[in-house]
Design an enzyme around this catalytic site. Structure first.
Site, PDB file in Angstrom:
ATOM      1  N   ARG A  26      -8.784   5.407   9.099  1.00  0.00           N
ATOM      2  CA  ARG A  26      -8.722   5.277   7.637  1.00  0.00           C
ATOM      3  C   ARG A  26      -7.315   4.842   7.191  1.00  0.00           C
ATOM      4  O   ARG A  26      -7.153   3.965   6.355  1.00  0.00           O
ATOM      5  CB  ARG A  26      -9.090   6.602   6.988  1.00  0.00           C
TER       6      ARG A  26
ATOM      7  N   HIS B 109      -4.557   6.074  -5.227  1.00  0.00           N
ATOM      8  CA  HIS B 109      -4.905   7.491  -5.098  1.00  0.00           C
ATOM      9  C   HIS B 109      -3.862   8.418  -5.720  1.00  0.00           C
ATOM     10  O   HIS B 109      -3.358   9.340  -5.062  1.00  0.00           O
ATOM     11  CB  HIS B 109      -5.131   7.843  -3.631  1.00  0.00           C
TER      12      HIS B 109
ATOM     13  N   CYS C  34       0.330   4.155  -1.360  1.00  0.00           N
ATOM     14  CA  CYS C  34      -0.921   4.925  -1.344  1.00  0.00           C
ATOM     15  C   CYS C  34      -1.302   5.347  -2.763  1.00  0.00           C
ATOM     16  O   CYS C  34      -2.476   5.396  -3.128  1.00  0.00           O
ATOM     17  CB  CYS C  34      -0.770   6.157  -0.455  1.00  0.00           C
TER      18      CYS C  34
ATOM     19  N   CYS D 188      -6.310   1.292   5.181  1.00  0.00           N
ATOM     20  CA  CYS D 188      -5.574   1.267   3.908  1.00  0.00           C
ATOM     21  C   CYS D 188      -4.276   0.483   4.051  1.00  0.00           C
ATOM     22  O   CYS D 188      -3.927  -0.329   3.191  1.00  0.00           O
ATOM     23  CB  CYS D 188      -5.274   2.695   3.445  1.00  0.00           C
TER      24      CYS D 188
END
Length: 279
Positions: free
Chosen positions: A236, A191, A187, A240
């Site tokens: 979401r 981010h 992730c 991802c």
């Protein structure tokens, strides 16, 4: 019913009748429209956007009915049966009846089993009804929207003093920064970090820059213009994880709750503003 709700209801009825959205009940309402009527409806939709009304709010109107239809008014989201005002703001939290830490969507899934008589497989199918589709209006998304919007104006307040919640937060943090899959992604690849990153023209938020995680999670479910439908938080995550080529994500899983606990707790203090809107 207020003026805004009346407008949303009217536009919803028009859009359903026009076939602009794919809610299954619309199939029973199919009708021929003149070109003039179609143009009028499109103009109405554009006017609504110009007035700052988020189309995602339409889902909340439907979610209010689905909430009662599936007996979720008997469900305790942490504040007592049927009480949803501010509930999202203190989730994820530990629920003694389920003996688990749950985020909003996981709690909805659990309550659908307890009070609507759904099996686990039926709940997953219900939650994924609109995944991978455009212009799809599912009842599950509507329920998530309805409950989430009842927390607008409340500040995220995940209780990390609870050892069960703290444990899930640490698991979520570890997952967030763990590289997996054939592309060695995590992730944090997109981010995290202090330096600004972009994909095409989109500026990516970072969990490491103060306030950005909160701004990212506080607007979910988020209406996506390109799909003409809202995206829930679990959807979401699924997108991802698919893009990272990790193993297939399942809604209401412990993985989802761990990520939610890390992200929402990182966003503690951020005001909830649902629905967000994006491309």
């Amino acid at each position: 019913m207020g003026k805004k709700a009346i407008l949303l209801s009217a536009v919803l009825t028009s859009l359903l009748g026009a076939g602009f959205v794919g809610y299954k009940h619309a199939k029973a309402q199919d009708q021929e429209l003149s070109p003039e009527e179609e143009i009028r409806l499109v103009q109405e939709f554009n006017r609504m956007l110009a007035e700052g009304i988020n189309p995602g709010e339409i889902w909340a109107e439907m979610g209010k009915e689905a909430f009662k239809k599936y007996n979720l008014d008997k469900c305790d989201f942490g504040l007592g049966p049927g009480k949803i005002e501010g509930a999202l703001a203190q989730l994820p939290r530990y629920f003694p009846d389920a003996k688990k830490v749950m985020d909003l969507e996981t709690r909805i899934g659990w309550c659908l089993q307890q009070y609507a008589g759904m099996t686990p497989d039926q709940v997953k199918k219900f939650a994924k009804e609109c995944w991978g589709k455009r212009q799809c209006m599912g009842e599950y998304d509507a329920i998530v929207m309805y409950i989430s919007m009842a927390s607008n104006g409340y500040k995220i307040n995940v209780n990390l003093k609870d050892p069960q919640v703290k444990r899930m937060y640490e698991i979520g943090k570890r997952i967030y920064y763990t590289r997996l899959g054939p592309w060695d992604f995590n992730c944090a690849t997109c981010h995290a970090g202090q330096k600004e990153a972009r994909i095409r023209a989109t500026r990516l938020w970072s969990a490491d820059r103060p306030g950005e995680a909160g701004k990212a999670v506080s607007i979910f479910p988020k209406y996506l213009v390109r799909w003409s439908q809202p995206m829930t938080m679990h959807y979401r995550y699924a997108e991802c994880i698919r893009q990272m080529r990790w193993p297939t994500f399942e809604p209401h899983s412990d993985l989802a709750v761990a990520l939610s606990t890390f992200l929402y707790a990182t966003g503690n203090g951020t005001e909830i503003k649902v629905p967000g809107i994006g491309r």
